[in-house]
Design an enzyme around this catalytic site. Sequence first.
Site, short mmCIF file in Angstrom:
data_model
loop_
_atom_site.label_atom_id
_atom_site.label_comp_id
_atom_site.label_asym_id
_atom_site.label_seq_id
_atom_site.Cartn_x
_atom_site.Cartn_y
_atom_site.Cartn_z
N PHE A 1 -45.60 3.89 29.55
CA PHE A 1 -46.85 4.54 30.00
C PHE A 1 -45.51 6.05 30.32
O PHE A 1 -44.71 5.58 30.86
CB PHE A 1 -47.24 4.25 30.80
CG PHE A 1 -48.53 5.32 31.91
CD1 PHE A 1 -50.19 6.18 31.11
CD2 PHE A 1 -47.95 6.04 33.16
CE1 PHE A 1 -50.28 6.90 31.80
CE2 PHE A 1 -48.40 6.64 33.02
CZ PHE A 1 -49.97 7.37 32.42
N ASP B 1 -44.84 -4.14 33.28
CA ASP B 1 -45.83 -3.53 33.95
C ASP B 1 -47.30 -4.41 33.79
O ASP B 1 -47.37 -4.31 32.14
CB ASP B 1 -46.09 -2.18 33.84
CG ASP B 1 -46.62 -1.30 34.67
OD1 ASP B 1 -47.92 -1.68 34.65
OD2 ASP B 1 -46.32 0.37 34.29
N ARG C 1 -60.42 6.23 23.37
CA ARG C 1 -60.04 4.57 23.96
C ARG C 1 -60.55 4.07 24.15
O ARG C 1 -61.67 4.74 24.31
CB ARG C 1 -58.34 5.07 24.50
CG ARG C 1 -57.99 4.32 25.22
CD ARG C 1 -56.60 4.33 26.31
NE ARG C 1 -57.29 5.17 26.97
CZ ARG C 1 -56.69 5.04 28.53
NH1 ARG C 1 -55.55 4.13 28.31
NH2 ARG C 1 -56.60 5.40 29.65
N TYR D 1 -56.32 0.31 40.20
CA TYR D 1 -57.75 1.06 39.96
C TYR D 1 -58.43 0.87 38.85
O TYR D 1 -59.33 1.62 38.37
CB TYR D 1 -57.59 2.45 40.45
CG TYR D 1 -56.17 2.87 39.92
CD1 TYR D 1 -55.84 3.51 38.62
CD2 TYR D 1 -55.00 3.32 41.25
CE1 TYR D 1 -54.96 4.50 38.06
CE2 TYR D 1 -53.78 3.60 39.89
CZ TYR D 1 -53.92 4.31 38.68
OH TYR D 1 -52.45 4.19 37.92
N LYS D 2 -57.62 0.56 37.36
CA LYS D 2 -58.16 0.18 36.68
C LYS D 2 -58.94 -0.57 36.44
O LYS D 2 -60.44 -0.93 36.88
CB LYS D 2 -56.67 0.05 35.29
CG LYS D 2 -55.96 1.24 35.22
CD LYS D 2 -54.66 0.85 34.78
CE LYS D 2 -54.35 3.01 34.69
NZ LYS D 2 -52.97 2.90 34.45
C1 LIG Z 1 -51.37 3.65 35.15
C2 LIG Z 1 -50.43 3.86 34.88
C3 LIG Z 1 -49.66 4.14 35.36
C4 LIG Z 1 -50.55 5.28 36.86
O1 LIG Z 1 -49.13 5.15 37.85
P1 LIG Z 1 -49.74 6.11 39.12
O2 LIG Z 1 -48.61 5.97 40.20
O3 LIG Z 1 -50.38 5.03 40.02
O4 LIG Z 1 -50.09 7.33 38.89
C5 LIG Z 1 -48.07 4.19 35.59
N1 LIG Z 1 -47.57 2.55 34.69
C6 LIG Z 1 -48.94 2.90 33.69
C7 LIG Z 1 -48.16 1.86 32.71
C8 LIG Z 1 -50.02 2.71 33.81
O5 LIG Z 1 -51.05 2.61 32.86
#
Ligand SMILES: *Cc1c(COP(=O)(O)O)cnc(C)c1O
Length: 402
Positions: A118, A189, A361, A214-215
């Site tokens: 990400f 992660d 997705r 939150y996911k």
């Molecule tokens: C959703 C996601 C994020 C989002 O980070 P936030 O700081 O919570 O906005 C970061 N890394 C990955 C791999 C994600 O899937």
Amino acid sequence: MTDFASTKALFHIPEGLIYLDGNSLGPLPLAAPARMAQAMTDEWGAMLITGWNRGGRDGTGWMGQPMALGDRVGRLIGAERGHVVLGDTLSIKVYQALTSALMLNPGRRVILSDNGNFPSDLYMAEGLCALLGQSYSLRVVAPEEVADAIDDSVAALMITEVDYRTGRRHDMAALTARAHALGAFAIWDLAHSAGALPVDVAAGGADFAVGCTYKYLNGGPGAPAFIYVAPRHADRTPPALSGWLGHAAPFAFDLTYRPGAGVERMRVGTPPVLALAALEASLDIWDSVDMAALRAASLALTDRFIAGVEAACPMLTLATPRDHAQRGSQVSFRFSEGYAAMQALIARGVVGDFRAPDIMRFGFTPLYIDAANVDRAVEIIAQVMGDRLWDQPEYRRRAAVT
Ligand SMILES: *Cc1c(COP(=O)(O)O)cnc(C)c1O
């Protein structure tokens, strides 16, 4: 065994919606509004400042919530008790894990990641390297090249277990073992793993793990992130974001920093008490979920969806691995007009999302999605694709969040 028909009744899913986007923002647990109202009225309202010592549903105080709820997330990722703490956002937790790993591995200068990660994780690593100077760098390779790219310059591997676009899953245990054999740390992660599939950070040997709530964990928009530090590092990890609540004695108000015990040193500032109350309502559900049963149900749903869509929509190309071992809990298809197609689906009650350049997705969450939902979603997708219902100007207009 978890009874997924009964967990489904614990969520608010708007009438007529097939919600296949819980991998991006989980739905509202029905108990969350009352828990939030209680936290606001009975705790914040009535207790005011004393809530820090006697707030929380169990009366043990708001201050202890990041660790107490951290353990409940910890069970879902195979963490040892007392080694997960909640707070901040995932990007911040990525930064903390990275800085700690670099400080623990001072002879090395390279952070290794892959181009399926990400972007925020990569951005945080870039920012850290820019700050450190001294030839620190981020090396980004293709996902299948990570294992071979680990060499004696690599300080830390920073890998997202499940690719947010394709749903491809890395082998945590194998990559971690290889990293350790070559003297590198492994940071995982779990943004698309926690609550999506069984994770075992302890057995997998992860040095650090981070993720959001939150996911798949349904903690609500902006819910706090989590960080895990392996017990072998917990009392020696230097915390770069040395905020007062990670201090050994925050209320001694010492002028110099002394890290707190174990993972508590990864706390930074004041915890998000109200957000933690919402998350607690979701963890009440998660506490009863058997992760092996969840995985079996998830694979059955994703297999069913893949078979249905492939049979009906030859214009869509599967981007998700067919191999169960390499699959998270989402299914993605490539389609050049994927943005418009997804808008047309959302207009018909099938909610997934779009990730540039061409990924449609769909997330599958057995807690509230069942086989009948999958079959209905497939019917609607077949109609939208077969009749080119997406081919309308209104479906091409892009919103800020896709
Ligand atoms: C959703 C996601 C994020 C989002 O980070 P936030 O700081 O919570 O906005 C970061 N890394 C990955 C791999 C994600 O899937």
